[in-house]
Design a protein around this motif. Sequence first.
Motif, PDB file in Angstrom:
ATOM      1  N   ILE A  32      31.187  55.928  45.952  1.00 18.80           N
ATOM      2  CA  ILE A  32      29.930  56.165  45.212  1.00 18.80           C
ATOM      3  C   ILE A  32      29.140  55.172  45.633  1.00 18.80           C
ATOM      4  O   ILE A  32      29.330  53.838  45.391  1.00 18.80           O
ATOM      5  N   LYS A  33      27.775  55.631  46.121  1.00 24.42           N
ATOM      6  CA  LYS A  33      26.864  54.520  46.417  1.00 24.42           C
ATOM      7  C   LYS A  33      25.609  54.842  45.745  1.00 24.42           C
ATOM      8  O   LYS A  33      25.106  55.926  45.496  1.00 24.42           O
ATOM      9  N   THR A  34      24.968  53.712  44.863  1.00 28.54           N
ATOM     10  CA  THR A  34      23.635  53.835  44.197  1.00 28.54           C
ATOM     11  C   THR A  34      22.694  52.795  44.717  1.00 28.54           C
ATOM     12  O   THR A  34      22.741  52.188  45.618  1.00 28.54           O
ATOM     13  N   GLY A  35      21.700  53.211  44.367  1.00 29.43           N
ATOM     14  CA  GLY A  35      20.273  52.383  44.697  1.00 29.43           C
ATOM     15  C   GLY A  35      19.130  53.123  45.031  1.00 29.43           C
ATOM     16  O   GLY A  35      19.358  54.524  45.396  1.00 29.43           O
ATOM     17  N   THR A  36      18.035  52.823  44.842  1.00 28.12           N
ATOM     18  CA  THR A  36      16.608  53.189  45.315  1.00 28.12           C
ATOM     19  C   THR A  36      16.449  54.687  44.436  1.00 28.12           C
ATOM     20  O   THR A  36      16.000  56.040  45.052  1.00 28.12           O
TER      21      THR A  36
END
Length: 160
Positions: A32-36
Amino acid sequence: MDIKEIQNLIKFVAKSGASEVKLEMEDVKITIKTGTGKTETTIVQAAPMAAMPQAAAPAPVAAAPAAEPAAPAVASNEEDKYIVVKSPIIGTFYRKPAPDKPNFVEVGSDINTGDTVCVIEAMKLFNEIESEVSGKIVKVLVDDSSPVEFDQPLFLVDPS
């Protein structure tokens, strides 16, 4: 791992402020990648074997408490609003810089990003652990001078 557990994991990661989380169990790999403002989830699940999943299922669940705390649903909903400060390394957890000094933080202490919240001793080196979030310490989850594992929850922080 069913879809509801995966959705809860995604929500937990989004609230925690972590930029990337990888969870690998015997039959499932999740990144799981989060950001922007966006969340990207990759799930790879192997086909289950006939007899193995029943025997192997308890081990991954017991090995993944850092990803999703095993607690009653009511307590889990209550703690969802808090951010968890986790151990970045394996070692011994200390709440104060020296035996004769006061604790870095107490329950009710206001912290800012970059404030030292504890020290973890690993291989005779004392590593200051800095907060990645701002807020108020709600709960200390580890006793002083206790061994901690990588990614073990140390503190609950109320970001509001």
